[in-house]
Enzyme design. Structure first.
Site, mmCIF file in Angstrom:
data_model
loop_
_atom_site.group_PDB
_atom_site.id
_atom_site.type_symbol
_atom_site.label_atom_id
_atom_site.label_comp_id
_atom_site.label_asym_id
_atom_site.label_seq_id
_atom_site.Cartn_x
_atom_site.Cartn_y
_atom_site.Cartn_z
ATOM 1 C CG ASN A 7 63.984 22.116 -30.629
ATOM 2 O OD1 ASN A 7 64.819 22.332 -31.515
ATOM 3 N ND2 ASN A 7 63.227 23.069 -30.120
ATOM 4 N NE ARG A 90 61.608 24.575 -33.696
ATOM 5 C CZ ARG A 90 62.330 25.626 -33.331
ATOM 6 N NH1 ARG A 90 63.318 25.489 -32.482
ATOM 7 N NH2 ARG A 90 62.068 26.805 -33.813
ATOM 8 C CG HIS A 180 57.449 31.301 -34.064
ATOM 9 N ND1 HIS A 180 57.518 32.679 -33.988
ATOM 10 C CD2 HIS A 180 58.479 30.835 -33.333
ATOM 11 C CE1 HIS A 180 58.537 33.034 -33.236
ATOM 12 N NE2 HIS A 180 59.144 31.929 -32.830
ATOM 13 N NE ARG A 240 65.266 36.457 -33.018
ATOM 14 C CZ ARG A 240 64.487 35.375 -33.082
ATOM 15 N NH1 ARG A 240 63.768 35.128 -34.171
ATOM 16 N NH2 ARG A 240 64.414 34.540 -32.078
ATOM 17 C CD GLU A 391 56.525 25.918 -30.892
ATOM 18 O OE1 GLU A 391 56.695 26.243 -29.704
ATOM 19 O OE2 GLU A 391 57.159 26.419 -31.826
#
Ligand code: AMP
Length: 406
Positions: A7, A90, A180, A240, A391
């Site tokens: 990743n 990823r 996601h 965020r 993941e």
């Protein structure tokens, strides 16, 4: 078969070596501060670990440090990189081009680069990660890319369109992509296994972490999701803002004379928990301040930040239950979803309208656990589970599946 999961971020590179015979993690680690200084932290399955500063001017040097760590005499877990059959990467943004994981070739790399406008910080870093792998491992080791957006490609147009002039979708691809996806796919897959069927199931998956998104999964497919064109939309997050009236953007820009980049930064880095609490983006700090009560200087703002998130999640659960005409199961996952009984209890309180009842003891128990835990009461009409996301495992599995067909 051993698969290396990578990743790559703009200044970091996370990796995990997975033995696919039993899906165990052999070693994992992270290279950080790539481009400025350089540091590698490496952990083995038996708990041994090391950390060292190494200059890392770019991703290729960082990757060569990963190679060194994996093959190192003292800490190494493999004799040579030839023991690694494939690499899975990823990728944040696959746009409308990728609805599944694919084998990497030059055309795929160029398409990922071409999508960089939609995820400037991420996609270019991923490409650097892929190229670094090729430079260090050679062209013959197959590489697979797994996209955060892919699972959401099944959304109907009514879910993914924004009601701005249609030409912006046609010209620039302005639409909801969702993120996601690998996590939502994994936990909804575990949930359909628990339910014993895929067809006819209605699941709401809540990935609540530093970034958060909620997805409506019907018949095993994504029907709607809370993140949008970028990972800024949806519920309140660490830094965020999530969903806001779009007019707020132009209003603040005009009032404070902010440029688009400054406004972007305000919404991505200075909002959410951090913006509301005025002191932290981390849910542990927020919950800590709340637990001290009024005597804590941060209590009031921390409580407001937490309440906004809980109400936001509740709203999505309600709207997705309406959209799917019912819900069989709700899943909580990711840092906060897996570790905050207080948040889950609050989100699921007063939801008698949906027949949701929580087992408080099981809810408290679901904290830093590695197994799936049912937290709904036996007479709840909706099953509620805490399922730790994985993941990396999905990336490793997709990589194995694609490579085995070559
Ligand atoms: P993630 O983005 O999934 O890594 O989640 C990060 C968020 O999860 C942060 O806000 C953390 O405070 C929160 N988190 C992680 N571990 C815990 C924990 N043990 N207890 C409470 N919150 C946690």
């Amino acid at each position: 078969m051993k698969v290396l999961v990578v990743n790559a971020g703009s200044s970091s590179l996370k990796y995990q070596l997975v033995d696919m015979t039993d899906e165990s993690v052999i070693a994992k680690g992270i290279c950080e501060r790539i481009g400025t200084a350089g540091n590698i932290s490496h952990k083995l399955a038996d708990g041994r670990k090391f950390e060292k500063d190494v200059p890392m001017p770019d991703h290729t040097v960082a990757f060569s440090c990963v190679v060194e760590a994996l093959t190192n005499k003292e800490f190494g877990v493999i004799e040579s990189m030839q023991e690694i059959s494939a690499v899975g990467h990823r990728i944040v943004q696959g746009g409308s081009l990728f609805s599944h994981s694919v084998l990497v070739d030059e055309d795929v790399i160029q398409k990922i680069e071409g999508l960089a406008e939609l995820a400037p910080l991420h996609n270019m870093a991923h490409v650097q990660g892929i190229r670094a792998c090729i430079a260090c491992m050679g062209k013959d080791v197959p590489q697979v890319v797994v996209f955060d957006t892919a699972f959401h490609q099944t959304m109907p147009q009514t879910s993914y369109m924004y009601a701005v002039p249609y030409e912006y979708y046609e010209k620039y691809g302005v639409r909801r992509y969702g993120f996601h996806g690998t996590s939502h796919r994994y936990v909804s897959g575990v949930m359909t296994d628990i339910l014993g069927k895929v067809e006819g199931t209605k699941i709401i998956t809540c990935h609540i972490g530093n970034g958060s998104s909620i997805t409506a999964v019907k018949d095993g497919k994504c029907m709607d999701t809370s993140m949008g064109f970028t990972p800024l939309a949806g519920v309140e997050m660490g830094t965020r803002c999530g969903d806001i009236d779009p007019s707020v953007v132009t209003f603040i820009m005009k009032k404070d004379g902010l440029s688009p980049d400054q406004m972007n930064e305000l919404m991505n880095k200075k909002s959410g928990f951090f913006g509301i609490s005025k002191f932290s983006s981390d849910s542990r700090d927020i919950e800590d301040a709340i637990s001290h009560g009024e005597k804590d200087a941060h209590y009031k703002q921390a409580k407001l930040a937490q309440d906004i998130l809980c109400q936001g999640i509740k709203k999505y659960i309600g709207s997705y239950a309406a959209e799917m005409n019912g819900v069989d199961a709700i899943v909580f996952t990711a840092g906060i979803g897996e570790n905050s009984p207080a948040l889950r209890a609050e989100v699921l309180s007063d939801l008698d309208v949906l027949g949701i009842k929580i087992d408080p003891k099981m809810n408290e128990k679901a904290f830093r656990q590695s197994e799936n835990i049912c937290i709904s009461a036996p007479d709840s009409k909706v099953l509620v589970y805490v399922i730790p996301t994985n993941e990396e495992l999905v990336i490793a599995r997709d990589t194995k599946e694609i490579v085995e067909k070559l």
